[in-house]
Design an enzyme around this catalytic site. Structure first.
Site, PDB file in Angstrom:
ATOM      1  N   HIS A 163     -21.451  -6.597 -23.138  1.00  0.00           N
ATOM      2  CA  HIS A 163     -22.410  -5.766 -23.866  1.00  0.00           C
ATOM      3  C   HIS A 163     -21.641  -4.724 -24.645  1.00  0.00           C
ATOM      4  O   HIS A 163     -20.631  -4.213 -24.159  1.00  0.00           O
ATOM      5  CB  HIS A 163     -23.382  -5.087 -22.887  1.00  0.00           C
ATOM      6  CG  HIS A 163     -24.600  -4.568 -23.558  1.00  0.00           C
ATOM      7  ND1 HIS A 163     -24.638  -3.327 -24.153  1.00  0.00           N
ATOM      8  CD2 HIS A 163     -25.803  -5.139 -23.770  1.00  0.00           C
ATOM      9  CE1 HIS A 163     -25.827  -3.154 -24.686  1.00  0.00           C
ATOM     10  NE2 HIS A 163     -26.559  -4.229 -24.485  1.00  0.00           N
TER      11      HIS A 163
ATOM     12  N   ASP B  46     -29.823 -10.613 -20.103  1.00  0.00           N
ATOM     13  CA  ASP B  46     -30.291 -11.975 -20.320  1.00  0.00           C
ATOM     14  C   ASP B  46     -29.632 -13.011 -19.432  1.00  0.00           C
ATOM     15  O   ASP B  46     -29.947 -14.195 -19.531  1.00  0.00           O
ATOM     16  CB  ASP B  46     -30.123 -12.350 -21.794  1.00  0.00           C
ATOM     17  CG  ASP B  46     -31.216 -11.704 -22.605  1.00  0.00           C
ATOM     18  OD1 ASP B  46     -32.323 -11.559 -22.058  1.00  0.00           O
ATOM     19  OD2 ASP B  46     -30.977 -11.316 -23.752  1.00  0.00           O
TER      20      ASP B  46
HETATM   21  N1  ACO Z   1     -17.278 -14.276 -22.811  1.00  0.00           N
HETATM   22  C1  ACO Z   1     -15.915 -14.235 -22.995  1.00  0.00           C
HETATM   23  N2  ACO Z   1     -15.267 -13.223 -23.607  1.00  0.00           N
HETATM   24  C2  ACO Z   1     -16.020 -12.220 -24.072  1.00  0.00           C
HETATM   25  C3  ACO Z   1     -17.415 -12.177 -23.920  1.00  0.00           C
HETATM   26  C4  ACO Z   1     -18.042 -13.256 -23.263  1.00  0.00           C
HETATM   27  N3  ACO Z   1     -19.374 -13.285 -23.096  1.00  0.00           N
HETATM   28  N4  ACO Z   1     -17.906 -11.042 -24.482  1.00  0.00           N
HETATM   29  C5  ACO Z   1     -16.850 -10.376 -24.965  1.00  0.00           C
HETATM   30  N5  ACO Z   1     -15.712 -11.081 -24.710  1.00  0.00           N
HETATM   31  C6  ACO Z   1     -14.324 -10.648 -25.018  1.00  0.00           C
HETATM   32  C7  ACO Z   1     -14.003 -10.767 -26.502  1.00  0.00           C
HETATM   33  O1  ACO Z   1     -13.443 -12.030 -26.824  1.00  0.00           O
HETATM   34  C8  ACO Z   1     -13.039  -9.634 -26.697  1.00  0.00           C
HETATM   35  O2  ACO Z   1     -11.792 -10.033 -26.159  1.00  0.00           O
HETATM   36  P1  ACO Z   1     -10.422  -9.474 -26.824  1.00  0.00           P
HETATM   37  O3  ACO Z   1     -10.418  -7.991 -26.584  1.00  0.00           O
HETATM   38  O4  ACO Z   1      -9.343 -10.205 -26.105  1.00  0.00           O
HETATM   39  O5  ACO Z   1     -10.479  -9.820 -28.292  1.00  0.00           O
HETATM   40  C9  ACO Z   1     -13.586  -8.538 -25.771  1.00  0.00           C
HETATM   41  O6  ACO Z   1     -14.261  -9.248 -24.723  1.00  0.00           O
HETATM   42  C10 ACO Z   1     -14.537  -7.573 -26.459  1.00  0.00           C
HETATM   43  O7  ACO Z   1     -15.588  -8.336 -27.059  1.00  0.00           O
HETATM   44  P2  ACO Z   1     -16.272  -7.975 -28.423  1.00  0.00           P
HETATM   45  O8  ACO Z   1     -16.814  -9.223 -29.049  1.00  0.00           O
HETATM   46  O9  ACO Z   1     -15.368  -7.122 -29.271  1.00  0.00           O
HETATM   47  O10 ACO Z   1     -17.455  -7.072 -27.911  1.00  0.00           O
HETATM   48  P3  ACO Z   1     -18.737  -6.643 -28.734  1.00  0.00           P
HETATM   49  O11 ACO Z   1     -19.153  -5.333 -28.193  1.00  0.00           O
HETATM   50  O12 ACO Z   1     -18.501  -6.740 -30.190  1.00  0.00           O
HETATM   51  O13 ACO Z   1     -19.814  -7.783 -28.370  1.00  0.00           O
HETATM   52  C11 ACO Z   1     -21.460  -9.008 -27.211  1.00  0.00           C
HETATM   53  C12 ACO Z   1     -20.774  -7.641 -27.400  1.00  0.00           C
HETATM   54  C13 ACO Z   1     -21.924  -9.542 -28.576  1.00  0.00           C
HETATM   55  C14 ACO Z   1     -22.687  -8.828 -26.341  1.00  0.00           C
HETATM   56  C15 ACO Z   1     -20.448  -9.989 -26.555  1.00  0.00           C
HETATM   57  O14 ACO Z   1     -20.062  -9.507 -25.300  1.00  0.00           O
HETATM   58  C16 ACO Z   1     -21.002 -11.416 -26.453  1.00  0.00           C
HETATM   59  O15 ACO Z   1     -20.879 -12.201 -27.401  1.00  0.00           O
HETATM   60  N6  ACO Z   1     -21.657 -11.756 -25.276  1.00  0.00           N
HETATM   61  C17 ACO Z   1     -22.275 -13.051 -25.129  1.00  0.00           C
HETATM   62  C18 ACO Z   1     -23.633 -13.067 -25.819  1.00  0.00           C
HETATM   63  C19 ACO Z   1     -24.668 -12.247 -25.077  1.00  0.00           C
HETATM   64  O16 ACO Z   1     -24.843 -12.357 -23.870  1.00  0.00           O
HETATM   65  N7  ACO Z   1     -25.427 -11.447 -25.842  1.00  0.00           N
HETATM   66  C20 ACO Z   1     -26.518 -10.640 -25.307  1.00  0.00           C
HETATM   67  C21 ACO Z   1     -26.187  -9.178 -25.373  1.00  0.00           C
HETATM   68  S1  ACO Z   1     -27.458  -8.238 -24.600  1.00  0.00           S
HETATM   69  C22 ACO Z   1     -28.719  -8.274 -25.671  1.00  0.00           C
HETATM   70  O17 ACO Z   1     -28.595  -8.294 -26.857  1.00  0.00           O
HETATM   71  C23 ACO Z   1     -30.012  -8.291 -25.111  1.00  0.00           C
END
Ligand code: ACO
Length: 428
Positions: free
Chosen positions: A306, A363
């Site tokens: 998140h 979720d």
């Molecule tokens: N699985 C694996 N790796 C992940 C995940 C994941 N679900 N989420 C983040 N990471 C990693 C990224 O690859 C990144 O790694 P790095 O530092 O080595 O490059 C690091 O964690 C940070 O991730 P970001 O994408 O920069 O985080 P951001 O804050 O931009 O994204 C998000 C947040 C979109 C929720 C992301 O965690 C994600 O895609 N999660 C999966 C989708 C999801 O569950 N979305 C629902 C969110 S809650 C809602 O909207 C109701």
């Protein structure tokens, strides 16, 4: 007297930037005059450190896993309130008195019907259209039905739009679903309360009465409370961005629905269930975790991570507990729950997820409950949209009521071609 300014030094120029404090939580550095004073913008891709507005609706402390609507902890609202009361709270800022609640329920209940032409409009879709596409289009179309009451400057018309959206969203959502499965649309039964009415519109068939387990309505009401608002998330920011142009509330909320649909946001609940089904068995969990850590795989653990929560999402905690209760009460034995539990366990002790503070989000478990409630997978994000409508419209109204509102117009760091001269065709 504490210093109320931050100082920024660029080369040999120092500028003083005012600090602005909210009522709770971290304050902000006001950079509104930065470009004027220094010729520089700030760069903050994805707005990770930027507050785009002031808001008094929802507070999150992502480090501590705290979520409050209008100052009330989500845990207390989940335990003691109901969705419609929460919607009132988000809109009005205070919990309603008995009389206020009665009036609000009456108003919402008496705006549940949709215009017959909206039904015809839905019938224009191909039978296999995704219900989010239908919902988004149908809500945008409401601005055509109510164009005579979209004076954004009139508080009474703003309130009416809020009531209409909260009231009609379930009717249109259920209609979209029933159209997609070839069932006749059910009209709202106003002798029922909000969530039960929606379940009847979804599942009642003309040929027999619907036997509804009260656990189902209770669980859905709780999920609606947990999804009702979440400060400046992507879809709410979209509603505010569109709203900032003076667009009407229906168009603004339709834009929010479009933003919610993406799998990085509200579409995650649908994506989680698909992911769990693909993993299929607890013995494949380790492989899934390994794939999620491999950046080249393009696979992420859906329902994990998140932007704001770097600790357990408090909504995920509540839903996790509820999942077991609901499945027990409904006598559902879902093997996907075992996969989910194993996946959570494996990720939470894996260095990759620990270092990046990636916890299950709201979720991760909601899809399993929706499935147990017999909500079809393609309707999961629609469920989220019904609930989030309360937050979207509360933010849209706040934006119009709060002084100093401006059109949202971010700047950019230009990385394109430097100035060059046009060359006519034939000489290139
Ligand atoms: N699985 C694996 N790796 C992940 C995940 C994941 N679900 N989420 C983040 N990471 C990693 C990224 O690859 C990144 O790694 P790095 O530092 O080595 O490059 C690091 O964690 C940070 O991730 P970001 O994408 O920069 O985080 P951001 O804050 O931009 O994204 C998000 C947040 C979109 C929720 C992301 O965690 C994600 O895609 N999660 C999966 C989708 C999801 O569950 N979305 C629902 C969110 S809650 C809602 O909207 C109701």
């Amino acid at each position: 007297m504490p210093n109320k300014n931050a100082t920024l030094t660029i080369a040999d120029q120092s500028v003083s930037l005012p600090l602005v404090e909210g009522t709770h939580g971290p304050g902000c550095i006001d950079i509104g005059g930065l470009y004027h004073d220094t010729g520089h913008f700030t760069f903050d891709a994805g707005f990770g450190a930027t507050a785009a507005c002031k808001s008094a609706i929802t507070y999150i402390d992502g480090e501590k896993g705290v979520l409050m609507y209008r100052g009330y902890p989500i845990e207390q609202l989940a335990e003691q309130s109901n969705f419609l009361e929460v919607a009132y709270l988000l809109l009005e800022g205070e919990l309603p008195s008995d009389a206020e609640m009665t009036k609000f329920e009456h108003d919402v209940t008496h705006h549940t019907m949709m215009h017959e032409s909206v039904k015809n409009f839905l019938h224009g879709f191909h039978y296999d259209a995704h219900p989010m596409a239908m919902l988004c289009a149908a809500i945008a179309s409401l601005s055509a039905f109510y164009h005579d009451t979209t004076d954004n400057e009139d508080p009474a018309q703003r309130k009416l739009a809020a009531i209409r959206l909260i009231a009609k969203m379930p009717t249109i959502a259920a209609a979209a679903y029933r159209y997609s499965i070839g069932w006749p649309i059910r009209y709202p039964r106003n002798n029922l309360e909000y969530v039960t009415r929606f379940l009847h519109m979804m599942f009642e068939v003309p040929s027999e009465p619907l036997e509804l387990n009260p656990v189902v309505a209770k669980a859905l009401d709780l999920l609606f409370i947990l999804h009702a608002d979440h400060e400046q998330n992507a879809s709410t920011s979209t509603v505010r961005l569109v709203g900032s142009t003076g667009a009407n509330p229906y168009a603004s909320v339709a834009a929010g629905i479009a933003a919610l649909w993406g799998p990085a946001h509200g579409g995650a609940n649908e994506a989680v269930l698909k992911m769990l089904a693909e993993i299929g068995d607890a013995k494949h969990v380790e492989g899934a975790v390994a794939r999620a850590k491999d950046k080249d795989s393009g696979f992420r653990l859906m329902g994990f991570g998140h932007r704001v929560y770097k600790n357990f999402d408090p909504r995920a905690k509540i839903i996790r507990e509820m999942t077991h209760k609901v499945l027990d009460a409904l006598g559902v034995n879902d093997p996907l729950l075992e996969v989910a539990l194993k996946l959570e366990e494996a990720a939470l002790k894996d260095d990759y997820f620990v270092e990046r503070k990636l916890y299950p989000n709201v979720d991760f478990y909601s899809g399993i409950i929706y499935k147990a409630l017999k909500i079809p997978t393609e309707m999961f994000t629609v469920m989220f949209a019904i609930a989030r409508t309360a937050g979207w419209i509360a933010h849209w109204i706040e934006q119009h009521e709060m002084p100093g509102g401006r059109i949202y117009r971010p700047r950019q760091l230009y990385v394109g071609a430097t100035p060059r001269d046009y060359v006519v065709l034939g000489k290139r």
